[in-house]
Design a protein around this motif. Structure first.
Motif, mmCIF file in Angstrom:
data_model
loop_
_atom_site.group_PDB
_atom_site.id
_atom_site.type_symbol
_atom_site.label_atom_id
_atom_site.label_comp_id
_atom_site.label_asym_id
_atom_site.label_seq_id
_atom_site.Cartn_x
_atom_site.Cartn_y
_atom_site.Cartn_z
ATOM 1 N N LEU A 175 54.253 45.599 45.885
ATOM 2 C CA LEU A 175 53.098 46.467 46.099
ATOM 3 C C LEU A 175 52.602 47.026 44.764
ATOM 4 N N THR A 176 53.537 47.386 43.904
ATOM 5 C CA THR A 176 53.147 47.935 42.605
ATOM 6 C C THR A 176 52.323 46.922 41.812
ATOM 7 N N PHE A 177 52.760 45.661 41.821
ATOM 8 C CA PHE A 177 52.008 44.642 41.082
ATOM 9 C C PHE A 177 50.598 44.500 41.619
ATOM 10 N N ILE A 178 50.475 44.481 42.946
ATOM 11 C CA ILE A 178 49.144 44.287 43.514
ATOM 12 C C ILE A 178 48.268 45.499 43.172
ATOM 13 N N THR A 179 48.856 46.699 43.195
ATOM 14 C CA THR A 179 48.105 47.891 42.784
ATOM 15 C C THR A 179 47.632 47.745 41.336
ATOM 16 N N ILE A 180 48.535 47.274 40.467
ATOM 17 C CA ILE A 180 48.160 47.110 39.055
ATOM 18 C C ILE A 180 47.006 46.118 38.940
ATOM 19 N N GLY A 181 47.041 45.074 39.783
ATOM 20 C CA GLY A 181 45.947 44.103 39.772
ATOM 21 C C GLY A 181 44.613 44.770 40.052
ATOM 22 N N PHE A 182 44.589 45.642 41.046
ATOM 23 C CA PHE A 182 43.327 46.341 41.349
ATOM 24 C C PHE A 182 42.917 47.255 40.205
ATOM 25 N N MET A 183 43.910 47.921 39.601
ATOM 26 C CA MET A 183 43.583 48.780 38.460
ATOM 27 C C MET A 183 42.986 47.961 37.328
ATOM 28 N N ALA A 184 43.573 46.783 37.103
ATOM 29 C CA ALA A 184 43.076 45.932 36.026
ATOM 30 C C ALA A 184 41.618 45.559 36.281
ATOM 31 N N MET A 185 41.314 45.263 37.550
ATOM 32 C CA MET A 185 39.927 44.920 37.871
ATOM 33 C C MET A 185 39.007 46.099 37.597
ATOM 34 N N ALA A 186 39.476 47.296 37.988
ATOM 35 C CA ALA A 186 38.655 48.485 37.779
ATOM 36 C C ALA A 186 38.389 48.703 36.296
ATOM 37 N N PHE A 187 39.415 48.494 35.486
ATOM 38 C CA PHE A 187 39.248 48.731 34.051
ATOM 39 C C PHE A 187 38.288 47.726 33.430
ATOM 40 N N ILE A 188 38.331 46.487 33.932
ATOM 41 C CA ILE A 188 37.397 45.492 33.415
ATOM 42 C C ILE A 188 35.974 45.898 33.760
ATOM 43 N N GLY A 189 35.849 46.645 34.868
ATOM 44 C CA GLY A 189 34.536 47.129 35.280
ATOM 45 C C GLY A 189 33.857 48.014 34.250
ATOM 46 N N PHE A 190 34.638 48.566 33.315
ATOM 47 C CA PHE A 190 34.027 49.397 32.273
ATOM 48 C C PHE A 190 33.190 48.562 31.307
ATOM 49 N N THR A 191 33.333 47.256 31.379
ATOM 50 C CA THR A 191 32.636 46.360 30.457
ATOM 51 C C THR A 191 31.150 46.673 30.339
ATOM 52 N N GLY A 192 30.531 46.939 31.506
ATOM 53 C CA GLY A 192 29.097 47.165 31.505
ATOM 54 C C GLY A 192 28.676 48.354 30.658
ATOM 55 N N LEU A 193 29.604 49.314 30.450
ATOM 56 C CA LEU A 193 29.269 50.524 29.702
ATOM 57 C C LEU A 193 28.939 50.237 28.255
ATOM 58 N N LEU A 194 29.611 49.233 27.724
ATOM 59 C CA LEU A 194 29.443 48.960 26.310
ATOM 60 C C LEU A 194 29.556 47.459 26.134
ATOM 61 N N GLN A 195 28.701 46.873 25.334
ATOM 62 C CA GLN A 195 28.769 45.429 25.163
ATOM 63 C C GLN A 195 29.920 45.059 24.240
ATOM 64 N N VAL A 196 31.110 44.988 24.800
ATOM 65 C CA VAL A 196 32.217 44.593 23.932
ATOM 66 C C VAL A 196 32.847 43.286 24.365
ATOM 67 N N GLN A 197 32.880 43.035 25.651
ATOM 68 C CA GLN A 197 33.512 41.752 26.047
ATOM 69 C C GLN A 197 32.470 40.846 26.656
#
Lengths: 197, 199, 209
Positions: A175-197
């Motif tokens: 369960l912890t791994f799957i939670t981390i997966g969702f967190m990782a997706m959320a963090f990638i979502g910050f991409t739109g804020l700044l053109q870095v990736q």
């Protein structure tokens, strides 16, 4: 030659979009073990910030003023690990003398840090990406803050999921791994804020 | 002898360190030439690829590279070859990617109106994302690609096949794709300045 | 875990399955997950891990009686770093392409908790050859899990296996499989599946955290 990357982008990217933990998978072991408890997570997180900033800077100096001039770059893994172990040991001694409260909150986590892959990882990234001194320090600080943020968030989520009823095999690590997966997706979502990736 | 005593600990640590570092230096020295040869070969292979010259093995690389002329223009080193009634140039470039320097070679025709091919020497982009800049799928797009007003345009969606100057971005790596666009357009500018009056 | 006087067969089963370093003990995921989006990178990386775990276990087991207690951890780290540097140098000289692809992750094998863990838990109290075997099987248990993650990620993310296109051209790659989160999802699902099967078989389940 140091790459020409704006400081702010580097700082922002190392905290969010290219989080050392969620995007680069570094520092997982202690991340999963410690995130069971929110107070320990906070202590370890802070310790990581301090150690990362110091080791990234010191390893930069060692690399550029010792290893490269002496043509010993191939020994960098050993040297970086020794520097990290010494910095951690020294910090532990200093904190112990300076403040007992700080030692109890932060110092006891320091020994765990030597084997945290994130610390060595940041130094190796710094070497391979040929950062300047300032870039290395900013990258170290940003990565540390990103790690702290990630472990606090996961500790908070785990406090909730602890009591939920799930299938026997899923309980705990799965369960912890799957939670981390969702967190990782959320963090990638910050991409739109700044053109870095 | 007491194995926990201080002198033993010091001597033991010293011997272990010495032995390991000595062995590592030997290995390093033994492979040093191979590593340098790899780097040199890699550079030559990249230049050949950027000029769209096919090769089979390392031996052939060395042979084919002999046909290439090295010239200086405006203080830049260019690799030149005459082929099929035209003169082609390749230039090694370096520029900032998302995470670090991207080194590569780009081949162009004489008036810089078309790229011959693109080859990446090294990069530090995220494996699987920006790192795909080094995959054939991305590089193939630069094979004989006419430029649009002397530039390329990296786009995320839309037709690129047969459209001048248009290149498909790498999925999930807009930063790296934009970096490539910026680096290459700057190189085209420089090459045009350097090659003006050649033709 | 302190296992002593085990049979090679038991060690194999334990390291590959019932005490698999990844899904039972959650150790050492750090260094290698990042390279699981391509099978060939994962293969070389995990072979490196197998080599380093095996050889450092062997070395620790041989010289363990000579190591003073105070510097035990440092010497173990040094031994591990030594083998990792060997791997790095060899890759640089003979597999330059792969070496460039793996970038900093080769060096990170040093901090892989599995290697230190096996040296501490097994090699310290077992004869050299058995320790070598223990190291190799631990590395293989790790390899198995990572290769299965890489298999799914490369197949769905690129439609390819070991770089060869296997799915038809019309296949739309799943971008999520190329991105980091998918590795977490997959390892979560593998952990789940592994533990579930073990519950069913009635094996004593180690509570790894």
């Amino acid at each position: 030659m140091a790459p020409d990357i704006p400081m702010f982008s580097l700082f922002f990217a190392s905290i969010f979009t290219s989080n050392i933990l969620l995007a680069n998978f570094l520092g997982m072991c202690s991340f999963i073990a410690i995130s069971k408890d929110i107070n320990s997570s906070n202590g370890l997180g802070m310790a990581v910030v301090v150690v990362l900033t110091f080791t990234a800077s010191i390893n930069w100096v060692v690399l550029n003023y010792v290893l490269i001039p002496l043509d010993l770059v191939y020994l960098r893994f050993i040297i970086f690990i020794i520097v990290i172990a010494s910095v951690v040991q020294m910090l532990e001694m200093i904190i112990d003398r300076v403040s007992q409260t700080l030692y109890l909150n932060l110092g006891i986590f320091l020994p765990l840090i030597t084997v945290n892959c994130a610390i060595l990882g940041v130094s190796l990234f710094m070497e391979i990406r040929q950062y300047s001194f300032l870039q290395s320090a900013v990258f170290g600080l940003g990565s540390g803050l990103g790690w702290w943020l990630a472990i606090m968030a996961l500790a908070a989520i785990r406090k909730k999921t602890e009591k939920s009823k799930v299938s026997a095999g899923l309980q705990g690590a799965g369960l912890t791994f799957i939670t981390i997966g969702f967190m990782a997706m959320a963090f990638i979502g910050f991409t739109g804020l700044l053109q870095v990736q | 002898m007491n194995k926990q005593s201080l002198p033993y600990t010091v001597v033991f640590s010293f011997i272990v360190c010495f032995a390991f570092v000595f062995l590592l230096s030997l290995t390093h020295q033994a492979t040093r030439e191979q590593v340098q040869l790899n780097q040199q070969l890699r550079l030559q292979r990249s230049v050949l690829s950027a000029l769209a010259i096919d090769y089979q093995d390392d031996q052939e690389v060395l042979q084919l590279f002999d046909d290439i002329e090295t010239v200086e223009r405006n203080g830049m080193t260019l690799y030149r070859i005459d082929r099929d009634d035209e003169v082609l140039y390749a230039r090694i470039f370096a520029g900032s990617g998302l995470w670090g320097t991207i080194n590569g070679v780009v081949g162009v025709n004489e008036d810089v109106s078309r790229t011959v091919a693109l080859e990446i020497i090294d990069h530090n982009e995220t494996p699987g994302l920006g790192g795909r800049v080094d995959e054939p799928e991305f590089k193939r797009q630069f094979r004989d690609k006419p430029l649009d007003d002397g530039k390329i345009d990296v786009i995320r969606e839309g037709d690129t096949e047969g459209v001048d100057g248009r290149i498909n971005a790498i999925t999930g790596a807009t930063g790296t794709s934009n970096a490539i666009e910026t680096i290459l357009n700057r190189e085209f500018e420089r090459l045009r300045d350097a090659l003006r009056g050649e033709a | 875990m302190s296992d002593s006087a085990k049979q090679p067969g038991q060690i194999l089963k334990q390291n590959m399955w019932t005490a698999n370093p990844i899904f039972m003990q959650i150790l050492g995921i750090c260094s290698a997950l990042a390279v699981t989006n391509l099978l060939s990178n994962t293969m070389i990386m995990t072979l490196g891990v197998v080599f380093v775990t095996g050889m450092s276990n062997l070395t620790v087991a041989i010289i363990k009686s000579l190591i003073p207690r105070k510097v035990r951890m440092v010497v173990q780290t040094l031994i591990i770093a030594f083998y990792v540097i060997i791997v790095d140098i060899v890759l640089r000289a003979y597999l330059p392409e792969i070496s460039r692809n793996l970038g900093p992750y080769v060096g990170l094998i040093i901090t892989n908790c599995i290697i230190m863990g096996r040296a501490e838990a097994f090699a310290q109290s077992n004869p050299p050859l058995l320790s070598l075997w223990d190291g190799i099987t631990s590395g293989m248990g790790y390899m198995g899990v990572l290769l299965s993650i890489a298999l799914v990620r490369e197949l769905l993310g690129f439609g390819a296996l070991f770089g060869f296109q296997v799915l038809p051209a019309g296949f739309e790659p799943w971008i999520i499989m190329v991105m980091p989160p998918s590795a977490f999802f997959l390892i979560g699902v593998i952990t789940w599946g592994g533990k579930y099967l073990m519950h069913r078989q009635g094996e004593p389940v180690l509570e790894g955290e």
